[in-house]
Design an enzyme around this catalytic site. Structure first.
Site, PDB file in Angstrom:
ATOM      1  N   ASN A  46       6.274  -1.398  11.390  1.00  0.00           N
ATOM      2  CA  ASN A  46       5.440  -0.931  10.288  1.00  0.00           C
ATOM      3  C   ASN A  46       5.717  -1.768   9.028  1.00  0.00           C
ATOM      4  O   ASN A  46       6.436  -2.763   9.073  1.00  0.00           O
ATOM      5  CB  ASN A  46       5.725   0.558  10.037  1.00  0.00           C
ATOM      6  CG  ASN A  46       4.502   1.341   9.631  1.00  0.00           C
ATOM      7  OD1 ASN A  46       3.729   0.898   8.789  1.00  0.00           O
ATOM      8  ND2 ASN A  46       4.304   2.511  10.222  1.00  0.00           N
TER       9      ASN A  46
ATOM     10  N   ASN B 139       4.926   6.012   3.376  1.00  0.00           N
ATOM     11  CA  ASN B 139       4.114   6.608   2.310  1.00  0.00           C
ATOM     12  C   ASN B 139       3.864   8.102   2.441  1.00  0.00           C
ATOM     13  O   ASN B 139       3.106   8.673   1.669  1.00  0.00           O
ATOM     14  CB  ASN B 139       2.769   5.861   2.231  1.00  0.00           C
ATOM     15  CG  ASN B 139       2.968   4.394   1.937  1.00  0.00           C
ATOM     16  OD1 ASN B 139       3.731   4.028   1.055  1.00  0.00           O
ATOM     17  ND2 ASN B 139       2.299   3.542   2.709  1.00  0.00           N
ATOM     18  N   THR B 140       4.493   8.743   3.424  1.00  0.00           N
ATOM     19  CA  THR B 140       4.462  10.200   3.544  1.00  0.00           C
ATOM     20  C   THR B 140       5.889  10.697   3.397  1.00  0.00           C
ATOM     21  O   THR B 140       6.758  10.310   4.183  1.00  0.00           O
ATOM     22  CB  THR B 140       3.893  10.640   4.907  1.00  0.00           C
ATOM     23  OG1 THR B 140       2.517  10.242   4.980  1.00  0.00           O
ATOM     24  CG2 THR B 140       3.979  12.145   5.079  1.00  0.00           C
TER      25      THR B 140
ATOM     26  N   ASN C 120       0.841  -1.205   0.000  1.00  0.00           N
ATOM     27  CA  ASN C 120       0.000   0.000   0.000  1.00  0.00           C
ATOM     28  C   ASN C 120       0.869   1.245   0.000  1.00  0.00           C
ATOM     29  O   ASN C 120       1.980   1.261   0.532  1.00  0.00           O
ATOM     30  CB  ASN C 120      -0.941  -0.014   1.217  1.00  0.00           C
ATOM     31  CG  ASN C 120      -0.369   0.706   2.418  1.00  0.00           C
ATOM     32  OD1 ASN C 120      -0.450   1.936   2.520  1.00  0.00           O
ATOM     33  ND2 ASN C 120       0.228  -0.052   3.335  1.00  0.00           N
TER      34      ASN C 120
ATOM     35  N   LYS D  60       5.705   3.763  17.013  1.00  0.00           N
ATOM     36  CA  LYS D  60       5.711   2.710  15.984  1.00  0.00           C
ATOM     37  C   LYS D  60       6.933   2.894  15.107  1.00  0.00           C
ATOM     38  O   LYS D  60       7.143   3.970  14.530  1.00  0.00           O
ATOM     39  CB  LYS D  60       4.439   2.759  15.148  1.00  0.00           C
ATOM     40  CG  LYS D  60       4.305   1.574  14.182  1.00  0.00           C
ATOM     41  CD  LYS D  60       2.895   1.463  13.602  1.00  0.00           C
ATOM     42  CE  LYS D  60       2.716   0.188  12.812  1.00  0.00           C
ATOM     43  NZ  LYS D  60       1.315   0.014  12.345  1.00  0.00           N
TER      44      LYS D  60
ATOM     45  N   SER E  78       5.658   5.217   8.726  1.00  0.00           N
ATOM     46  CA  SER E  78       4.987   4.867   7.478  1.00  0.00           C
ATOM     47  C   SER E  78       5.879   5.283   6.312  1.00  0.00           C
ATOM     48  O   SER E  78       6.426   6.382   6.313  1.00  0.00           O
ATOM     49  CB  SER E  78       3.638   5.588   7.367  1.00  0.00           C
ATOM     50  OG  SER E  78       3.120   5.463   6.055  1.00  0.00           O
TER      51      SER E  78
ATOM     52  N   PHE F  34      -1.801   8.169   4.499  1.00  0.00           N
ATOM     53  CA  PHE F  34      -2.571   8.765   5.605  1.00  0.00           C
ATOM     54  C   PHE F  34      -3.871   9.408   5.122  1.00  0.00           C
ATOM     55  O   PHE F  34      -4.210  10.535   5.520  1.00  0.00           O
ATOM     56  CB  PHE F  34      -1.748   9.811   6.366  1.00  0.00           C
ATOM     57  CG  PHE F  34      -0.735   9.242   7.327  1.00  0.00           C
ATOM     58  CD1 PHE F  34      -0.881   7.984   7.873  1.00  0.00           C
ATOM     59  CD2 PHE F  34       0.375   9.995   7.688  1.00  0.00           C
ATOM     60  CE1 PHE F  34       0.058   7.471   8.765  1.00  0.00           C
ATOM     61  CE2 PHE F  34       1.319   9.499   8.588  1.00  0.00           C
ATOM     62  CZ  PHE F  34       1.162   8.235   9.127  1.00  0.00           C
TER      63      PHE F  34
END
Length: 358
Positions: free
Chosen positions: A246, A181-182, A112, A217, A179, A116
């Site tokens: 993560n 993805n940011t 993915n 995390k 994460s 967010f």
């Protein structure tokens, strides 16, 4: 729904849909009163006591499934001991362009790059407040995963806003700086940045009479020195727990799914070995002094048991639900009881970190 029925009927139907559409349908189904949820009876051998709170069992739903806090109560009634909603950012945001969610069924994995996407902290806070007000008793605990907006200029301020919004409403808070993805988010795991974020959030939480625990995390793709630094930071700064880990940017050679080259975070079965190894190292580096939540590749009771003996007080799953369905939760609970009894433990909690003491 029995596991075999899910695999024969529901999974093939959902598998033909776009993954994000299938997820929306799953959320809508969990919101529907037409879907019967039979809460499994509590079993004292599964209970875990942490942070002056009691988790009815150690099996949790990882962040990412219920980003907006719409089905936390339903997931608890399904049998989870706790649910982590989010990641939630101060302002609503759409996330990254679609498509951004990819199945790798051959590998039991998902990639993915959601970014967010969520309704923002004010809307999610209202949902959680209504749930708390409308329910005399919830069947488990609810944590909130805190993120930052993509275009923010002051990351620490975003985490402070999130902590202030959910302090006292959430049973625990998780700072998510891992994460993939940011843009730039994982750089915040560097000690100089992270200490500022943690101390800023902790000052905010000092005004919280409920003493909401603060967890961190971390990513599975850390260098050895980064692991040492993060463990030291957690110990030195009074972090209440670590969520390990993560999604990963790594792409193991064993992947065969057609979407294996898509950008984003990989979750599911291919992450199990690496995330469990990291869990063992963090348990050793923190000398077992900080509770750990083990995440990554859990698809059976044996997987969960492995993480518990490696040092996890609690475990979380998400990806395996996509492929195995909701009855997996009860299966893992049952398996944990059997494994604990087989190995001579009076409770599952008694086995935490057992591999390090044998």
């Amino acid at each position: 729904m029995p596991l075999d029925l899910y695999r024969r009927v529901a999974a093939p139907l959902l598998g033909r849909m776009d993954p994000e559409q299938a997820h929306r349908i799953a959320i809508l189904a969990m919101q529907s009163p037409l879907i019967p949820l039979f809460t499994p009876p509590s079993q004292p051998e599964l209970a875990v006591s942490l942070w002056n709170r009691t988790f009815p069992n150690p099996v949790g739903l990882a962040a990412g499934f219920d980003k907006n806090g719409k089905v936390a109560d339903a997931m608890l009634r399904m049998g989870f001991g706790f649910v982590e909603i989010g990641g939630v950012t101060p302002r609503p945001q759409d996330g990254n362009p679609k498509p951004r969610l990819f199945r790798l069924p051959e590998d039991g994995a998902i990639i993915n790059r959601m970014g967010f996407n969520n309704d923002g902290m004010h809307v999610v806070r209202q949902r959680l407040a209504r749930l708390r007000k409308g329910k005399q008793t919830l069947h488990g605990l609810i944590g909130v995963n805190l993120g930052k907006n993509k275009d923010t200029t002051d990351p620490a301020d975003d985490y402070v806003k999130g902590a202030a919004a959910f302090a006292g409403l959430a049973d625990f808070l998780v700072i998510n700086v891992s994460s993939p993805n940011t843009p730039g988010l994982r750089a915040l795991q560097e000690r100089k940045h992270l200490e500022h974020i943690v101390s800023s959030v902790q000052r905010t939480l000092e005004q919280d009479t409920n003493s909401t625990p603060l967890l961190l995390k971390i990513a599975p793709d850390l260098e050895e020195m980064d692991e040492v630094e993060l463990a030291a930071l957690a110990c030195d700064n009074g972090i209440d727990g670590l969520v390990v880990a993560n999604t990963t940017l790594a792409r193991p050679d064993t992947l065969t799914g057609q979407a294996r080259h898509e950008a984003g975070g990989l979750s599911g079965r291919p992450l199990r070995t690496a995330s469990t190894a990291l869990l063992r190292r963090m348990y050793r580096l923190t000398k077992g002094g900080i509770p750990l939540i083990g995440v990554g590749g859990i698809g059976s009771g044996a997987d969960a048991w492995e993480k518990i003996k490696a040092g996890a007080s609690l475990i979380q799953l998400y990806t395996a639900l996509v492929y195995q369905g909701p009855s997996l939760v009860q299966q893992i609970r049952d398996d944990l009881l059997l494994l604990a009894k087989r190995e001579g433990f009076h409770s599952v909690a008694e086995a935490v970190g057992a591999d390090h003491h044998s």
